[in-house]
Each structure stands twice: as structure tokens, then as C-alpha cells.
Design an enzyme around this catalytic site. Structure first.
Site, mmCIF file in Angstrom:
data_model
loop_
_atom_site.group_PDB
_atom_site.id
_atom_site.type_symbol
_atom_site.label_atom_id
_atom_site.label_comp_id
_atom_site.label_asym_id
_atom_site.label_seq_id
_atom_site.Cartn_x
_atom_site.Cartn_y
_atom_site.Cartn_z
ATOM 1 N N TYR A 99 -4.193 1.638 15.736
ATOM 2 C CA TYR A 99 -2.965 1.720 16.529
ATOM 3 C C TYR A 99 -3.189 1.478 18.018
ATOM 4 O O TYR A 99 -2.348 0.890 18.680
ATOM 5 C CB TYR A 99 -2.292 3.094 16.331
ATOM 6 C CG TYR A 99 -1.703 3.210 14.943
ATOM 7 C CD1 TYR A 99 -0.445 2.704 14.661
ATOM 8 C CD2 TYR A 99 -2.436 3.763 13.899
ATOM 9 C CE1 TYR A 99 0.087 2.760 13.382
ATOM 10 C CE2 TYR A 99 -1.918 3.828 12.611
ATOM 11 C CZ TYR A 99 -0.656 3.318 12.361
ATOM 12 O OH TYR A 99 -0.133 3.354 11.096
ATOM 13 N N GLU A 108 -3.459 -0.176 8.082
ATOM 14 C CA GLU A 108 -2.271 0.212 8.852
ATOM 15 C C GLU A 108 -2.378 -0.372 10.250
ATOM 16 O O GLU A 108 -3.449 -0.339 10.860
ATOM 17 C CB GLU A 108 -2.154 1.747 9.014
ATOM 18 C CG GLU A 108 -1.789 2.485 7.766
ATOM 19 C CD GLU A 108 -1.681 3.993 7.977
ATOM 20 O OE1 GLU A 108 -1.433 4.438 9.130
ATOM 21 O OE2 GLU A 108 -1.867 4.721 6.993
ATOM 22 N N HIS A 112 -3.125 10.850 0.657
ATOM 23 C CA HIS A 112 -2.609 10.566 1.992
ATOM 24 C C HIS A 112 -1.999 11.872 2.515
ATOM 25 O O HIS A 112 -0.804 11.979 2.747
ATOM 26 C CB HIS A 112 -1.599 9.420 1.957
ATOM 27 C CG HIS A 112 -1.309 8.793 3.291
ATOM 28 N ND1 HIS A 112 -1.400 7.440 3.528
ATOM 29 C CD2 HIS A 112 -0.935 9.332 4.470
ATOM 30 C CE1 HIS A 112 -1.074 7.172 4.792
ATOM 31 N NE2 HIS A 112 -0.774 8.328 5.379
ATOM 32 N N GLU A 150 -7.482 8.416 6.221
ATOM 33 C CA GLU A 150 -7.769 9.043 7.517
ATOM 34 C C GLU A 150 -8.265 10.483 7.398
ATOM 35 O O GLU A 150 -7.607 11.418 7.885
ATOM 36 C CB GLU A 150 -6.532 9.009 8.422
ATOM 37 C CG GLU A 150 -6.049 7.608 8.732
ATOM 38 C CD GLU A 150 -5.006 7.564 9.846
ATOM 39 O OE1 GLU A 150 -4.637 8.634 10.373
ATOM 40 O OE2 GLU A 150 -4.567 6.455 10.183
ATOM 41 N N ASN A 197 -7.359 1.678 9.835
ATOM 42 C CA ASN A 197 -6.042 1.886 10.443
ATOM 43 C C ASN A 197 -6.217 1.805 11.951
ATOM 44 O O ASN A 197 -7.034 2.546 12.515
ATOM 45 C CB ASN A 197 -5.470 3.262 10.075
ATOM 46 C CG ASN A 197 -5.147 3.378 8.596
ATOM 47 O OD1 ASN A 197 -5.227 2.394 7.847
ATOM 48 N ND2 ASN A 197 -4.773 4.574 8.162
ATOM 49 N N ARG A 231 0.851 -1.190 0.000
ATOM 50 C CA ARG A 231 0.000 0.000 0.000
ATOM 51 C C ARG A 231 0.885 1.238 0.000
ATOM 52 O O ARG A 231 1.749 1.385 0.876
ATOM 53 C CB ARG A 231 -0.914 -0.006 1.240
ATOM 54 C CG ARG A 231 -1.724 1.253 1.370
ATOM 55 C CD ARG A 231 -2.729 1.235 2.518
ATOM 56 N NE ARG A 231 -3.393 2.534 2.528
ATOM 57 C CZ ARG A 231 -3.360 3.406 3.534
ATOM 58 N NH1 ARG A 231 -2.739 3.100 4.671
ATOM 59 N NH2 ARG A 231 -3.961 4.575 3.428
HETATM 60 C C1 FCB Z 1 -1.425 7.215 10.616
HETATM 61 C C2 FCB Z 1 -1.031 7.762 9.252
HETATM 62 C C3 FCB Z 1 0.315 7.288 8.782
HETATM 63 C C4 FCB Z 1 1.322 7.243 9.912
HETATM 64 C C5 FCB Z 1 0.772 6.470 11.076
HETATM 65 C C6 FCB Z 1 1.731 6.309 12.228
HETATM 66 O O1 FCB Z 1 -2.315 8.092 11.236
HETATM 67 O O2 FCB Z 1 -1.993 7.383 8.296
HETATM 68 O O3 FCB Z 1 0.730 8.116 7.727
HETATM 69 O O4 FCB Z 1 1.689 8.514 10.248
HETATM 70 O O5 FCB Z 1 -0.389 7.086 11.540
#
Ligand code: FCB
Length: 467
Positions: free
Chosen positions: A295, A353, A122, A167, A293, A78
Site C-alpha cells: 500500500y 493486494e 484472513h 498478513e 500486499n 482472491r
Molecule cells: C490489508 C488487509 C485487507 C484490507 C487492506 C486495506 O492490510 O489485508 O483486508 O484491510 O489492508
């Protein structure tokens, strides 16, 4: 719940990057500047004073980088296209040499059986459009769709997966609420219009894609996180619900349910604009997949001083945190994928992500020892398996990131890569997490279910708690 031990056939095993974060050479071969190019050169805008002028020099080293992807066994990659490389003024004249870069990259990927998964936006907006008001300007949606159409025409015969936006919540929140990203304004009244125009641009691009003669799938990539109340007090419970509506529902509700979340007016002080029915119909244009995405989660408390959701995050003492200060919370990945499936119906999802920044030691003996990242991936991939077991239609997983790169306002100080980059010499070194991921891919996930990993070095059992 049954526990699947491997991922389905055809699963996308990928890694992700974005144009401004890795390419370098932002003005080469006739490219126009982007808003990120301008912003990162503003004194004080980037924590460590770095910018995207060179970073990973991927623009010139992409062939070697594709070779490394092959070494990892990736079957998908990607990346994003820099809009202003292809259309230096954002609209009108096409820069053939910019387009050629992406053609060559895609051809190299296909020669290696790596499927391109291309994101059109992006975050790096052509500066010429930013100066006219960017996404706060209604016409921006149409210019985005025109750019998308150029891309579909030029590359549509060789790209199986497209994402319109990455995002959009961050574009709104960091760009117009906190001001930490371009345009760097604190203009909360613009925020709903920016969100709405991003959604219109997304939908117009999807329509252009449907009108093009090529096969392939198109989706939208959003960042999601479970919002857990910091206490059982009604105030905190409501704050968590507001924070979730603001981040998790703001974009998915209009695309997948045809209307904005009923909780948004409470968030912006009753000030959510009345957008036309016609716009809402447009925005609900069907998509083929949702990119998620993920985290971390956020533990949320009521905080009137933090508009628009009047909620702030509480750091969990005793929990593990990454170098970004984000709590490591693998279960949240299962939770959010199940939430998408239950709120919006079962539909194809790609984890576009997932990954972590840690303070890695320097390369030694041809490798970088990053046990915490290995554990992060191990636990999150297990959480993805749990989601599959719970019935989520999960089609792919993309590690963030393939390479260490330019982490926006943090500059190059935060390293997320599977591959270490020495920015002075441009030398690439595989981290242990890369070998781990390679083993997972080779076993289609079976390597996640033993006591550690086959091949590579075993993961200490202390870091392998189930998600
Ligand atoms: C996300 C973004 C990516 C990167 C990660 C850590 O929010 O999409 O570009 O910065 O965080």
C-alpha cells in the site's frame, strides 16, 4: 533498463476481498461466530459503530458479484474462507452448508473462467478457538492445519491457488501490540509466540496440501513496505532497519531462509525466544509463491516510546495521502518486489493486494468519478511493470478491493472498492477506476503506456507522473 509494455501471458488479473469484510450473514446456516464478529459488536471497538452483519451481503448476492467480475474482465479472484462457517467451533464438526457456500462460489467463478485464489485465514478466527487463547496457544497451529485439510479435500480439485495466512504481521501487531484488532490486547510478550504459532500453522497446512492428491499452488501472503530513514542520522537509519526487520523479515526470513532475522532480538529487547530447530525446519517447508500486499512506504524515525521496533512513521508534508493517511508512493512497490527477489532469490510473486481508499463522490449517472484511484492504479501498475523489467518473477496482480467493504476497525467509513456499494440498498455501481482496470486488463497493460487510457475517459496527464 528495458521497459516492458505488457504483462506476460497467463498473468493473473484479479481483485481481492475477504470473508468478514464482504459476506455479511456471519451466523447463517449453522456458522459459528468469529472473533471479529464478537469484537465488532464491542461498544467503541469500530470507529463508525458498524459491523460485518450485512456489509455487502455477498453471502446472498455472490452470483451477481461474480457477474460483475466478469464484466471487469478479471481472470482471477482472491477471497478468503470464513473458518467458523465451515467449522463452527473451529475444529471437529464440519458445517456442510457453510462449505456449500464456497463450493457454489467457486463453481460460479469457474463457469466464468475466473480462477479462484483462496486464502484460508484472513483474520477471522473461530471465537471458540479465540477463547482458548487463539494463536497464542500452541495447539492453534494444528487446528488450523486440520481445517486447511478439510478445505483441500472439499475444494482442492477446483482451486489452483491457495494462500495459508493473510498478513500475519497485522495479526501480531494489531492484535497483541497495539490492541486495535482482536483479541484487542496489549501483550507484547505474547507477540513472538503468536508469530511463531502462525508460522507453524502455515507450515503444517502446506504439508497437508502436499499430502493431498490435487495439483495447485500454495503460498503465504505478507504485507511489506520499504522503511526509509527520516534522516541520515545513525539513529534513524537503525530505526528504519529495525522497523524493516520487524515488518518485512519477521515472517519471510523463517519461511525462506530457515531462521528468524538476526535483527529481531534487538527489537524485542533481547527477549526473542529460542524456538526449537525442529520448529524452524518445519516452518521452512517450501512454498510455491509469495503473496505481497503493498500500500505504501514508511518514513521512519527513532522513537524509544514506540516498541517493539522503537520506530515511528513521519508524515511527509507535501506528499499525496489516501483517506487512510497512507502516502501514495508507487516506486515503493518496485522497490519492495526487487528487495524480496534479492534477499530471498528469484521466486514467483503475486501482488495479492494493492489499492487505495479515497473519499469518493456519490454515484451519478451510473458511475462514480474517482480520478485519484484511477491515478493510483495507473502508477502502481506501471511500478509493477518496472519490477518485471528489473527481473522480478511477477505472476499476478490483485486490486484491493473488488467491492467497498468493512475496513476492520474503521468500519465502512473507508472505501477501497473498484465497485461502489450503497450499504442501504445494496446497489453496486462501477467506479471509473473499474473501467480503467478493465481497459488495462483488456490490453494486457498496454493501456498503461500511452497518454491515458483507451476506452473509458482519459486520465489527466497531471496525475500520470511515472512512478
Ligand atoms: C490489508 C488487509 C485487507 C484490507 C487492506 C486495506 O492490510 O489485508 O483486508 O484491510 O489492508
Amino acid at each position: 533498463m528495458s521497459r516492458p509494455t505488457c504483462f506476460p501471458d497467463g498473468f493473473l488479473w484479479g481483485a481481492a476481498t475477504s470473508a468478514y469484510q464482504i459476506e455479511g450473514s456471519p451466523l447463517a446456516d449453522g456458522a459459528g461466530p468469529s472473533d471479529w464478529h464478537e469484537f465488532s459488536h464491542r461498544p467503541g471497538a469500530i470507529a463508525d459503530g458498524t459491523n460485518g452483519d450485512l456489509v455487502c451481503d455477498h453471502y446472498r448476492r455472490f452470483e451477481d458479484d461474480v457477474g460483475l467480475m466478469k464484466e471487469l474482465g478479471l481472470n482471477a479472484y482472491r477471497f478468503s474462507v470464513s473458518w467458523s462457517r465451515v467449522l463452527p467451533e473451529g475444529r471437529g464438526r464440519v458445517n456442510g452448508r457453510g462449505l456449500e457456500f464456497y463450493q457454489r462460489l467457486i463453481d460460479r467463478l469457474r463457469e466464468r473462467d475466473i480462477q479462484p485464489h483462496v486464502t484460508l485465514f484472513h483474520w477471522d478466527l473461530p471465537l471458540a478457538l479465540a477463547r482458548r487463547g487463539g494463536w497464542a496457544w500452541r495447539d492453534c497451529a494444528g487446528w488450523f492445519a486440520d481445517y486447511a485439510q478439510h478445505m483441500f479435500r472439499a475444494l482442492g480439485d477446483r482451486v489452483p491457488f491457495w494462500a495459508t495466512l493473510n498478513e500475519p504481521w497485522v495479526v501480531v501487531d494489531a492484535g497483541y501490540v497495539s490492541g486495535s484488532h482482536p483479541p484487542g490486547r496489549i501483550a507484547p510478550r505474547d507477540a513472538p509466540h503468536v508469530a511463531h504459532n502462525l508460522l507453524r500453522g502455515h507450515a503444517l497446512a502446506v504439508q497437508a496440501f502436499r499430502a493431498a492428491p490435487h495439483a495447485g499452488q500454495i503460498g503465504l501472503v505478507v504485507n511489506l513496505e520499504p522503511k526509509h530513514p527520516a534522516s541520515s542520522s545513525p539513529e534513524d537509519v537503525h530505526a528504519a532497519a529495525r522497523a524493516s526487520a520487524y515488518m518485512n523479515e519477521l515472517f519471510l526470513d523463517p519461511v525462506l531462509r530457515g531462521r528468524y532475522s538476526e535483527r529481531l532480538p534487538q527489537i524485542v529487547g533481547g527477549d526473542w525466544p529460542e524456538f526449537s530447530e525442529e520448529d524452524l525446519r518445519l516452518i521452512a517447508e517450501p512454498v510455491d509463491f509469495i503473496g505481497v500486499n503493498y500500500y505504501s512506504r514508511s518514513v521512519t524515525r527513532h522513537d524509544p516510546g514506540r516498541p517493539p521496533a522503537c520506530a515511528s512513521a513521519v508524515r511527509q508534508a507535501g506528499a499525496e495521502h489516501t483517506a487512510m493517511g497512507w502516502e501514495v508512493f508507487p516506486r515503493g512497490l518496485t522497490e519492495i518486489l526487487c528487495w524480496v527477489t534479492s534477499r530471498y532469490g528469484r521466486r514467483p510473486i503475486h501482488i495479492t493486494e494493492n489499492g487505495a481508499a479515497f473519499e469518493d463522490p456519490p454515484p451519478e449517472g451510473g458511475s462514480v468519478d474517482d480520478p485519484r484511484r484511477v491515478a493510483y492504479y495507473h502508477r502502481h501498475l506501471r511500478a509493477a511493470l518496472e519490477a518485471l523489467a528489473a527481473g522480478v518473477d511477477l505472476r499476478g496482480y490483485f486490486a484491493w478491493s473488488f467491492l467497498d467493504n468493512f475496513e476492520w476497525s474503521h468500519g465502512t467509513s473507508k472505501r477501497f472498492g473498484l465497485v461502489h456499494v450503497d450499504y442501504a440498498t445494496q446497489r453496486r455501481t462501477l467506479k471509473r477506476s473499474a473501467s480503467f482496470y478493465r481497459d488495462v486488463i483488456a490490453s494486457r497493460g498496454a493501456a498503461l503506456c500511452g497518454d491515458g487510457i483507451r476506452g473509458g475517459r482519459a486520465v489527466p496527464s497531471s496525475v500520470l507522473q511515472a512512478p
